[in-house]
Structure formats: structure tokens, C-alpha cells
Design a protein around this motif. Structure first.
Motif, mmCIF file in Angstrom:
data_model
loop_
_atom_site.group_PDB
_atom_site.id
_atom_site.type_symbol
_atom_site.label_atom_id
_atom_site.label_comp_id
_atom_site.label_asym_id
_atom_site.label_seq_id
_atom_site.Cartn_x
_atom_site.Cartn_y
_atom_site.Cartn_z
ATOM 1 N N VAL A 60 33.913 -43.521 12.042
ATOM 2 C CA VAL A 60 34.784 -44.313 11.159
ATOM 3 C C VAL A 60 33.937 -45.219 10.274
ATOM 4 C CG1 VAL A 60 36.600 -46.059 11.113
ATOM 5 C CG2 VAL A 60 36.687 -44.220 12.806
ATOM 6 N N ALA A 61 32.903 -45.830 10.859
ATOM 7 C CA ALA A 61 32.014 -46.702 10.087
ATOM 8 C C ALA A 61 31.253 -45.906 9.031
ATOM 9 C CB ALA A 61 31.040 -47.416 11.024
ATOM 10 N N LEU A 62 30.823 -44.700 9.399
ATOM 11 C CA LEU A 62 30.113 -43.868 8.443
ATOM 12 C C LEU A 62 31.004 -43.474 7.267
ATOM 13 C CD1 LEU A 62 28.213 -41.495 10.892
ATOM 14 C CD2 LEU A 62 27.261 -43.404 9.597
ATOM 15 N N LEU A 63 32.254 -43.139 7.559
ATOM 16 C CA LEU A 63 33.188 -42.778 6.491
ATOM 17 C C LEU A 63 33.433 -43.965 5.570
ATOM 18 C CD1 LEU A 63 35.096 -40.718 5.211
ATOM 19 C CD2 LEU A 63 36.881 -41.496 6.780
ATOM 20 N N ALA A 64 33.562 -45.155 6.153
ATOM 21 C CA ALA A 64 33.774 -46.356 5.345
ATOM 22 C C ALA A 64 32.595 -46.585 4.406
ATOM 23 C CB ALA A 64 33.979 -47.567 6.251
ATOM 24 N N GLY A 65 31.381 -46.399 4.927
ATOM 25 C CA GLY A 65 30.203 -46.580 4.085
ATOM 26 C C GLY A 65 30.110 -45.540 2.984
ATOM 27 N N ALA A 66 30.428 -44.291 3.300
ATOM 28 C CA ALA A 66 30.355 -43.219 2.308
ATOM 29 C C ALA A 66 31.379 -43.434 1.195
ATOM 30 C CB ALA A 66 30.576 -41.870 2.978
ATOM 31 N N VAL A 67 32.593 -43.836 1.563
ATOM 32 C CA VAL A 67 33.633 -44.077 0.558
ATOM 33 C C VAL A 67 33.237 -45.257 -0.335
ATOM 34 C CG1 VAL A 67 36.029 -44.786 0.216
ATOM 35 C CG2 VAL A 67 35.468 -43.060 1.937
ATOM 36 N N ALA A 68 32.649 -46.296 0.279
ATOM 37 C CA ALA A 68 32.207 -47.453 -0.503
ATOM 38 C C ALA A 68 31.132 -47.041 -1.511
ATOM 39 C CB ALA A 68 31.677 -48.544 0.426
ATOM 40 N N SER A 69 30.193 -46.195 -1.088
ATOM 41 C CA SER A 69 29.160 -45.709 -2.008
ATOM 42 C C SER A 69 29.772 -44.913 -3.149
ATOM 43 C CB SER A 69 28.157 -44.834 -1.249
ATOM 44 O OG SER A 69 27.302 -45.599 -0.445
ATOM 45 N N TRP A 70 30.759 -44.087 -2.824
ATOM 46 C CA TRP A 70 31.415 -43.273 -3.856
ATOM 47 C C TRP A 70 32.079 -44.151 -4.903
ATOM 48 C CZ3 TRP A 70 36.648 -42.639 -5.205
ATOM 49 C CH2 TRP A 70 36.909 -41.590 -6.074
ATOM 50 N N PHE A 71 32.758 -45.212 -4.450
ATOM 51 C CA PHE A 71 33.426 -46.112 -5.393
ATOM 52 C C PHE A 71 32.424 -46.840 -6.287
ATOM 53 C CE2 PHE A 71 37.390 -45.940 -2.841
ATOM 54 C CZ PHE A 71 38.293 -45.817 -3.885
ATOM 55 N N ALA A 72 31.235 -47.129 -5.738
ATOM 56 C CA ALA A 72 30.249 -47.910 -6.486
ATOM 57 C C ALA A 72 29.406 -47.069 -7.434
ATOM 58 C CB ALA A 72 29.340 -48.660 -5.507
ATOM 59 N N LEU A 86 30.215 -34.663 -7.128
ATOM 60 C CA LEU A 86 29.692 -33.897 -6.004
ATOM 61 C C LEU A 86 29.886 -34.643 -4.689
ATOM 62 C CD1 LEU A 86 28.257 -31.453 -4.872
ATOM 63 C CD2 LEU A 86 26.060 -32.533 -5.441
ATOM 64 N N LEU A 87 29.630 -35.952 -4.676
ATOM 65 C CA LEU A 87 29.842 -36.719 -3.447
ATOM 66 C C LEU A 87 31.314 -36.707 -3.055
ATOM 67 C CD1 LEU A 87 28.897 -38.496 -1.162
ATOM 68 C CD2 LEU A 87 29.009 -40.481 -2.706
ATOM 69 N N GLY A 88 32.199 -36.786 -4.038
ATOM 70 C CA GLY A 88 33.623 -36.723 -3.734
ATOM 71 C C GLY A 88 34.022 -35.396 -3.109
ATOM 72 N N ALA A 239 23.831 -30.364 5.753
ATOM 73 C CA ALA A 239 23.953 -28.945 5.433
ATOM 74 C C ALA A 239 24.537 -28.736 4.038
ATOM 75 C CB ALA A 239 24.821 -28.251 6.478
ATOM 76 N N ALA A 240 25.553 -29.505 3.680
ATOM 77 C CA ALA A 240 26.177 -29.362 2.365
ATOM 78 C C ALA A 240 25.178 -29.692 1.251
ATOM 79 C CB ALA A 240 27.403 -30.259 2.260
ATOM 80 N N LEU A 241 24.409 -30.761 1.421
ATOM 81 C CA LEU A 241 23.409 -31.117 0.413
ATOM 82 C C LEU A 241 22.295 -30.076 0.347
ATOM 83 C CD1 LEU A 241 23.008 -34.996 0.796
ATOM 84 C CD2 LEU A 241 24.297 -33.711 -0.928
ATOM 85 N N ALA A 242 21.944 -29.495 1.499
ATOM 86 C CA ALA A 242 20.920 -28.447 1.516
ATOM 87 C C ALA A 242 21.386 -27.226 0.727
ATOM 88 C CB ALA A 242 20.587 -28.063 2.949
ATOM 89 N N VAL A 243 22.639 -26.845 0.919
ATOM 90 C CA VAL A 243 23.195 -25.715 0.166
ATOM 91 C C VAL A 243 23.222 -26.039 -1.325
ATOM 92 C CG1 VAL A 243 25.274 -24.343 -0.253
ATOM 93 C CG2 VAL A 243 24.534 -24.808 2.092
ATOM 94 N N ALA A 244 23.692 -27.236 -1.659
ATOM 95 C CA ALA A 244 23.772 -27.623 -3.069
ATOM 96 C C ALA A 244 22.389 -27.647 -3.712
ATOM 97 C CB ALA A 244 24.438 -28.991 -3.192
ATOM 98 N N LEU A 245 21.399 -28.181 -3.003
ATOM 99 C CA LEU A 245 20.048 -28.267 -3.552
ATOM 100 C C LEU A 245 19.479 -26.877 -3.812
ATOM 101 C CD1 LEU A 245 17.679 -30.128 -4.299
ATOM 102 C CD2 LEU A 245 16.942 -30.025 -1.913
ATOM 103 N N THR A 246 19.753 -25.941 -2.899
ATOM 104 C CA THR A 246 19.250 -24.577 -3.059
ATOM 105 C C THR A 246 19.907 -23.875 -4.242
ATOM 106 O OG1 THR A 246 18.852 -24.419 -0.672
ATOM 107 C CG2 THR A 246 18.982 -22.366 -1.900
ATOM 108 N N ILE A 247 21.222 -23.988 -4.345
ATOM 109 C CA ILE A 247 21.945 -23.280 -5.397
ATOM 110 C C ILE A 247 21.698 -23.906 -6.765
ATOM 111 C CG2 ILE A 247 24.216 -22.509 -6.167
ATOM 112 C CD1 ILE A 247 23.129 -21.240 -3.544
ATOM 113 N N ARG A 248 21.546 -25.205 -6.821
ATOM 114 C CA ARG A 248 21.330 -25.890 -8.088
ATOM 115 C C ARG A 248 19.916 -25.664 -8.640
ATOM 116 N NH1 ARG A 248 24.387 -30.399 -9.484
ATOM 117 N NH2 ARG A 248 22.474 -31.549 -9.997
ATOM 118 N N ASN A 249 18.997 -25.228 -7.760
ATOM 119 C CA ASN A 249 17.604 -25.065 -8.174
ATOM 120 C C ASN A 249 17.072 -23.700 -7.742
ATOM 121 O OD1 ASN A 249 16.903 -28.055 -9.054
ATOM 122 N ND2 ASN A 249 18.009 -28.189 -7.109
ATOM 123 N N PRO A 250 17.665 -22.616 -8.267
ATOM 124 C CA PRO A 250 17.231 -21.274 -7.866
ATOM 125 C C PRO A 250 15.776 -21.035 -8.248
ATOM 126 C CG PRO A 250 18.626 -21.162 -9.822
ATOM 127 C CD PRO A 250 18.698 -22.572 -9.323
#
Length: 377
Positions: A60-72, A86-88, A239-250
Motif C-alpha cells: 500500500v505504501a509503495l502504491l502511494a509513493g508511485a501514484v505521488a510520483s506520477w502526479f508530480a 508510460l508510468l501510468g 519486468a515491465a521496465l525491462a520489456v519496455a527498455l528492450t523494445i524501445r531500443n532494438p
């Protein structure tokens, strides 16, 4: 020479993330008498190494921090808009894993299969929402299959689910899983910096900030635990960021290098499955036990050799840095050779060899306990 071109406003998102995660975790710890009846992780259990009931809803704390980062995150620049989008999508896709994990943290009644399915659903949701899915791994024949969208999407969902569950497996000591995730996110950030992918770089740094905010209460005294929701979501994020990094930089980043980023939890998971299915053990691979490498380090090295008379929380916390050091071994290979398949495979083999030798060394340092659970190679 490259410079890290991080928009100064992004540091506000990083600050929001660490403050929000720390504040939420502090609130959960201070109010445990209100929710402790359903949120506490009891000290009894074969894989438990803490001595006091502790809230296990750190997710729950991690989700709160992630949402706060997204808003900022800034929305007035093209890069800021892309980062926020992408973060959203990452947050939205992770909801099935978070909900299933939180239900398990509260009820203790969600089956392993249901949680595995939920993490796979999160992986599939991320792939569909973002358009980032693994369509090739540089293997003839396999690439032909992965190029077919349904196969590629299912493979991506399976891969993300595997990483999410492997992070949950190493979540055994104060700061262990969260510290390893910090290292994994920093590794992704380093690779993203090398290939000038500042979108992934900034999201990874925001993730680091959120996890550190949680760790201020999780390490060293373990005042709050990740729980299944926290562990699943952190593994899913990496894992999601790893996939995104791979696909975005073939061509610049090999999908095999991402295996090295997640090397320690993957090796721990595969070895645990092998160990439980071996003729000496013959147990359900999903059955928890106290035979992981980090468990042996706690008993054989920390509790017997280093600080045998120290309080339990100190012995618990000292175990994690040993595993952080090992976790960094495969990550170094990913940073130095993100493109080379040969070097990645060689480094992965080296990492497994180091793990296997360390495990056998731990075994030789003493006789396994026969009760309450048999522990075997």
C-alpha cells in the motif's frame, strides 16, 4: 562524454515518491492496532525469521509513493508526457497483481495458482496497453513464433509473471527483496542512460525513490513488510521496465541482458524448483521452505559465525547485504554487455556457478534440521 539530462522538475517527482512512500509506511506502522487483526504477518512459519507480528501491507505504501510520483511528473514537455504516460500504463497494468497480493496479505486464503494468474494478467495488461511485448529473442525458429502477436503477448505475460513471483520468493529478510529491487532498477537506469532512453531512466529512478521510502521503515528493524502485494508489484515493475527498455531500443539492448538484471531472483527460483522436485526432496515446487540460500546464510554465517549473540533483528538485517552483493554479480554483466548474447549467456552461467558453489558451501557448514521440515539439495 554523456551527461545525465534529467529535467530538474523530475527530481520533484522523485522527492514526492520517497516522501509519500515513507509517510504511508509510517502511517501503517503507527496504526497497526487498528488493522493488525488482518494485516499482521505472524512470526510462526517454516520460512519466517522475524520474532514479532509485523504489518505485511507495505504494498500500500509503495502504491502511494508511485501514484505521488506520477502526479508530480511534468506534463508540459514531450518527454515528460511520454514518461507520465508510460508510468501510468505500468501502474494500471499492475492492478491485478496488486489486488491479488493484497487479498492474500489480508485473508491468507488466495491460492498460489490464483496469484500466479493475476501476475500473468498484469503482464498481459501492460503489453496490451503499452504495445511493448517481446517479439524476438535472437533465436531462429523461436523468433518466428514470437513474431506472431498472440504468442509474443503470452510469452511476455509469462516472463513478467515469472519475475514478479521470483521477487516474492526472495522476500525473506528485512530489506532483502526491496534492496535487490533497488539494485535492479539502478541497473535498468544505467542501461537506459547508455542508450539515451530518459523515459525509462526517470521511471526507474522514481521507482528507486519509492522503494527507498519504504525501506526506511523496513530496514534494518523490519517495522513493516512488503507482503505479497509489495513483492509482486516490485517484480512486475522491474519486468515491465525491462520489456519496455528492450523494445524501445532494438539492437542496443538485448532481451537476454534483462535476464541478467533479474539474475538473482531467477536463479533462486529455478534452483528452488529443482531442489523441491529432486528425488531427495520430492515436494510441491510451490511449498514454502527454509532452504533458500538467504536462509542458509542467516543460519550458517550470520547466526553462527558473525553475530551469534546479537538480537534477532540485527541478525535478520545483516543477512540482506550478503545477498545484495551476490545479486550485483549478474547485474554487472548486463551493464557492461547489454548487446552481446555470448557475454550475457557466459555471465549468466558464471552467476549460476557462483550461486551453486555458495549453496553447497552453506550445506557443508552444518547439518540440516530434520524437523519441523526436511531440507535437502
Amino acid at each position: 562524454m554523456q551527461t545525465i539530462e534529467v529535467n530538474p522538475i523530475y527530481w520533484l517527482a522523485i522527492l514526492y515518491g520517497i516522501v509519500a512512500a515513507f509517510s504511508a509506511a509510517t502511517f501503517l506502522v503507527c496504526t497497526k492496532q487498528w488493522h493488525g487483526a488482518f494485516s499482521m504477518d505472524q512470526a510462526k512459519g517454516i520460512q519466517k525469521f522475524h520474532t514479532m507480528p509485523t504489518p505485511r501491507i507495505g504494498g500500500v505504501a509503495l502504491l502511494a509513493g508511485a501514484v505521488a510520483s506520477w502526479f508530480a511528473l511534468p506534463g508540459h514537455t514531450l518527454q515528460g508526457q511520454e514518461t507520465r504516460e508510460l508510468l501510468g500504463l505500468v501502474l494500471l497494468g499492475g492492478m491485478p497483481a496488486f489486488v491479488a497480493g493484497l487479498l492474500e496479505d489480508i485473508t491468507k486464503k488466495v491460492s498460489v495458482k490464483a496469484r500466479l494468474l493475476a501476475t500473468a494478467l498484469s503482464g498481459l495488461a501492460f503489453a496490451l496497453l503499452s504495445g511493448y511485448w517481446i517479439s524476438g529473442v535472437n533465436l531462429p525458429g523461436v523468433d518466428y513464433l514470437l513474431a506472431w502477436a498472440p504468442i509474443g503477448l503470452l510469452f511476455t505475460a509469462f516472463a513478467i509473471s515469472g519475475i514478479a513471483n521470483s521477487v516474492n520468493i526472495i522476500d525473506g529478510f528485512n530489506g532483502l527483496a526491496s534492496g535487490v529491487v533497488v539494485l535492479m532498477l539502478l541497473t535498468l537506469a544505467a542501461i537506459a542512460w547508455r542508450v539515451d532512453d530518459f523515459v525509462v531512466l526517470n521511471i526507474a529512478l522514481c521507482g528507486v525513490a519509492v522503494v527507498l521510502g519504504f525501506m526506511l521503515l523496513n530496514f534494518p528493524k523490519g517495522l513493516i513488510f512488503l507482503g505479497d502485494a509489495g513483492a509482486y508489484c516490485l517484480g512486475y515493475l522491474v519486468a515491465a521496465l525491462a520489456v519496455a527498455l528492450t523494445i524501445r531500443n532494438p539492437g542496443a539492448v538485448s532481451p537476454w541482458a534483462m535476464l541478467l538484471v533479474c539474475g538473482y531472483p531467477i536463479i533462486e527460483t529455478l534452483f528452488s524448483v529443482y531442489r523441491r522436485l529432486s528425488r531427495k526432496c520430492r515436494r510441491n515446487p510451490g511449498t514454502p521452505d527454509a532452504s533458500h540460500l538467504h536462509s542458509l546464510v542467516y543460519r550458517r554465517v550470520v547466526s553462527r559465525k558473525l553475530i551469534p549473540y546479537a538480537p534477532a533483528w540485527q541478525r535478520n538485517a545483516l543477512t540482506s547485504p550478503f545477498m545484495w552483493l551476490y545479486a550485483a554479480v549478474p547485474m554487472l554483466g548486463a551493464i557492461f554487455w547489454p548487446q552481446s548474447l555470448v557475454m550475457v549467456v557466459a555471465w549468466l552461467a558464471l552467476s549460476f556457478f557462483v550461486y551453486q558453489r555458495a549453496y553447497r558451501r552453506m550445506v557443508r557448514m552444518g547439518v540440516f534440521f530434520r524437523k519441523p521440515a526436511r531440507m535437502a539439495l
